[in-house]
Motif scaffolding. Sequence first.
Motif, PDB file in Angstrom:
ATOM      1  N   ALA A  32       5.553  10.030  -9.986  1.00 16.94           N
ATOM      2  CA  ALA A  32       4.135  10.286  -9.783  1.00 16.94           C
ATOM      3  C   ALA A  32       3.649   9.638  -8.496  1.00 16.94           C
ATOM      4  O   ALA A  32       4.279   8.715  -7.983  1.00 16.94           O
ATOM      5  CB  ALA A  32       3.333   9.752 -10.967  1.00 16.94           C
ATOM      6  N   TRP A  33       2.526  10.148  -8.043  1.00 21.87           N
ATOM      7  CA  TRP A  33       1.830   9.549  -6.903  1.00 21.87           C
ATOM      8  C   TRP A  33       0.513   8.952  -7.411  1.00 21.87           C
ATOM      9  O   TRP A  33      -0.213   9.591  -8.184  1.00 21.87           O
ATOM     10  CB  TRP A  33       1.528  10.586  -5.834  1.00 21.87           C
ATOM     11  N   GLU A  43      -5.370   4.783  -9.099  1.00 16.24           N
ATOM     12  CA  GLU A  43      -5.688   6.076  -9.713  1.00 16.24           C
ATOM     13  C   GLU A  43      -4.475   6.998  -9.669  1.00 16.24           C
ATOM     14  O   GLU A  43      -3.847   7.166  -8.620  1.00 16.24           O
ATOM     15  CB  GLU A  43      -6.850   6.713  -8.934  1.00 16.24           C
ATOM     16  N   GLY A  44      -4.162   7.600 -10.793  1.00 16.42           N
ATOM     17  CA  GLY A  44      -3.081   8.557 -10.835  1.00 16.42           C
ATOM     18  C   GLY A  44      -3.513   9.884 -10.248  1.00 16.42           C
ATOM     19  O   GLY A  44      -4.574  10.403 -10.607  1.00 16.42           O
ATOM     20  N   LEU A  45      -2.699  10.442  -9.356  1.00 21.20           N
ATOM     21  CA  LEU A  45      -3.044  11.694  -8.681  1.00 21.20           C
ATOM     22  C   LEU A  45      -2.262  12.873  -9.231  1.00 21.20           C
ATOM     23  O   LEU A  45      -2.830  13.928  -9.495  1.00 21.20           O
ATOM     24  CB  LEU A  45      -2.783  11.565  -7.181  1.00 21.20           C
ATOM     25  N   VAL A  46      -0.964  12.700  -9.350  1.00 17.92           N
ATOM     26  CA  VAL A  46      -0.127  13.809  -9.797  1.00 17.92           C
ATOM     27  C   VAL A  46       1.200  13.248 -10.272  1.00 17.92           C
ATOM     28  O   VAL A  46       1.732  12.300  -9.705  1.00 17.92           O
ATOM     29  CB  VAL A  46       0.080  14.835  -8.675  1.00 17.92           C
ATOM     30  N   ILE A  48       5.213  14.437 -12.107  1.00 26.29           N
ATOM     31  CA  ILE A  48       6.153  15.535 -12.287  1.00 26.29           C
ATOM     32  C   ILE A  48       7.382  15.038 -13.030  1.00 26.29           C
ATOM     33  O   ILE A  48       7.842  13.912 -12.817  1.00 26.29           O
ATOM     34  CB  ILE A  48       6.548  16.143 -10.910  1.00 26.29           C
ATOM     35  N   ASP A  49       7.868  15.853 -13.969  1.00 21.07           N
ATOM     36  CA  ASP A  49       9.191  15.617 -14.533  1.00 21.07           C
ATOM     37  C   ASP A  49       9.941  16.941 -14.523  1.00 21.07           C
ATOM     38  O   ASP A  49       9.561  17.857 -13.791  1.00 21.07           O
ATOM     39  CB  ASP A  49       9.120  14.955 -15.920  1.00 21.07           C
ATOM     40  N   SER A  50      10.987  17.079 -15.320  1.00 20.24           N
ATOM     41  CA  SER A  50      11.817  18.281 -15.217  1.00 20.24           C
ATOM     42  C   SER A  50      11.131  19.530 -15.751  1.00 20.24           C
ATOM     43  O   SER A  50      11.543  20.652 -15.436  1.00 20.24           O
ATOM     44  CB  SER A  50      13.134  18.069 -15.960  1.00 20.24           C
ATOM     45  N   THR A  51      10.053  19.365 -16.551  1.00 25.84           N
ATOM     46  CA  THR A  51       9.424  20.534 -17.158  1.00 25.84           C
ATOM     47  C   THR A  51       7.926  20.618 -16.935  1.00 25.84           C
ATOM     48  O   THR A  51       7.316  21.635 -17.270  1.00 25.84           O
ATOM     49  CB  THR A  51       9.664  20.534 -18.673  1.00 25.84           C
ATOM     50  N   ASP A  52       7.333  19.616 -16.371  1.00 25.69           N
ATOM     51  CA  ASP A  52       5.875  19.548 -16.371  1.00 25.69           C
ATOM     52  C   ASP A  52       5.360  18.956 -15.062  1.00 25.69           C
ATOM     53  O   ASP A  52       6.038  18.132 -14.430  1.00 25.69           O
ATOM     54  CB  ASP A  52       5.399  18.695 -17.548  1.00 25.69           C
ATOM     55  N   HIS A 100       4.295  12.122 -22.327  1.00 32.02           N
ATOM     56  CA  HIS A 100       3.993  10.919 -23.096  1.00 32.02           C
ATOM     57  C   HIS A 100       3.240   9.862 -22.306  1.00 32.02           C
ATOM     58  O   HIS A 100       2.462   9.104 -22.885  1.00 32.02           O
ATOM     59  CB  HIS A 100       5.296  10.319 -23.653  1.00 32.02           C
ATOM     60  N   ILE A 101       3.459   9.790 -21.015  1.00 34.27           N
ATOM     61  CA  ILE A 101       2.846   8.690 -20.265  1.00 34.27           C
ATOM     62  C   ILE A 101       1.725   9.145 -19.347  1.00 34.27           C
ATOM     63  O   ILE A 101       0.940   8.297 -18.874  1.00 34.27           O
ATOM     64  CB  ILE A 101       3.893   7.903 -19.463  1.00 34.27           C
ATOM     65  N   GLY A 102       1.660  10.435 -19.058  1.00 35.81           N
ATOM     66  CA  GLY A 102       0.589  10.933 -18.215  1.00 35.81           C
ATOM     67  C   GLY A 102       0.540  10.232 -16.873  1.00 35.81           C
ATOM     68  O   GLY A 102       1.573   9.941 -16.278  1.00 35.81           O
ATOM     69  N   LEU A 103      -0.662   9.940 -16.411  1.00 34.40           N
ATOM     70  CA  LEU A 103      -0.867   9.296 -15.129  1.00 34.40           C
ATOM     71  C   LEU A 103      -1.437   7.882 -15.305  1.00 34.40           C
ATOM     72  O   LEU A 103      -2.190   7.388 -14.479  1.00 34.40           O
ATOM     73  CB  LEU A 103      -1.793  10.144 -14.251  1.00 34.40           C
ATOM     74  N   ASP A 104      -1.047   7.250 -16.384  1.00 33.53           N
ATOM     75  CA  ASP A 104      -1.461   5.870 -16.642  1.00 33.53           C
ATOM     76  C   ASP A 104      -0.526   4.930 -15.914  1.00 33.53           C
ATOM     77  O   ASP A 104       0.655   4.849 -16.251  1.00 33.53           O
ATOM     78  CB  ASP A 104      -1.430   5.605 -18.144  1.00 33.53           C
ATOM     79  N   PRO A 105      -0.999   4.200 -14.917  1.00 38.10           N
ATOM     80  CA  PRO A 105      -0.102   3.350 -14.125  1.00 38.10           C
ATOM     81  C   PRO A 105       0.618   2.280 -14.949  1.00 38.10           C
ATOM     82  O   PRO A 105       1.703   1.833 -14.562  1.00 38.10           O
ATOM     83  CB  PRO A 105      -1.021   2.730 -13.077  1.00 38.10           C
TER      84      PRO A 105
END
Length: 121
Positions: A32-33, A43-46, A48-52, A100-105
């Motif tokens: 993630a960035w 702040e989480g911006l974006v 990516i994993d293998s499917t999402d 599961h973790i979203g963009l939560d740092p």
Amino acid sequence: QVRLVESGGGSVQAGGSLRLACTVSGDAYTMAWFRQAPGKEREGLVGIDSTDTTYADSVKGRFTISRDNAKNMLFLQMYSLQSEDTGMYYCAAARASLFHIGLDPSHYPNWGQGTRVTVSS
């Protein structure tokens, strides 16, 4: 242990574009960035994993994440940059899925040192 090194930051005028890169050493499933503006929380911006892929509303339609697994690289293409995009940009990695973790740092244990982006109006 995952080692991350960002590059590509710089100064740009509003409306301009930049492409950030992150070199990845080690096993990283979700990447993630994040951005940290002066005086603000990270702040989480974006992500990516293998499917999402998940984008924050603040960058949706302007930023694009991509990943080159063969070269162990993560990229962030940024268009239509605004003064509010100014800050330190970090890439981060985790073994858990993006779902599961979203963009939560707090769920990303591995971080690069950051690269600075300055957008002037």
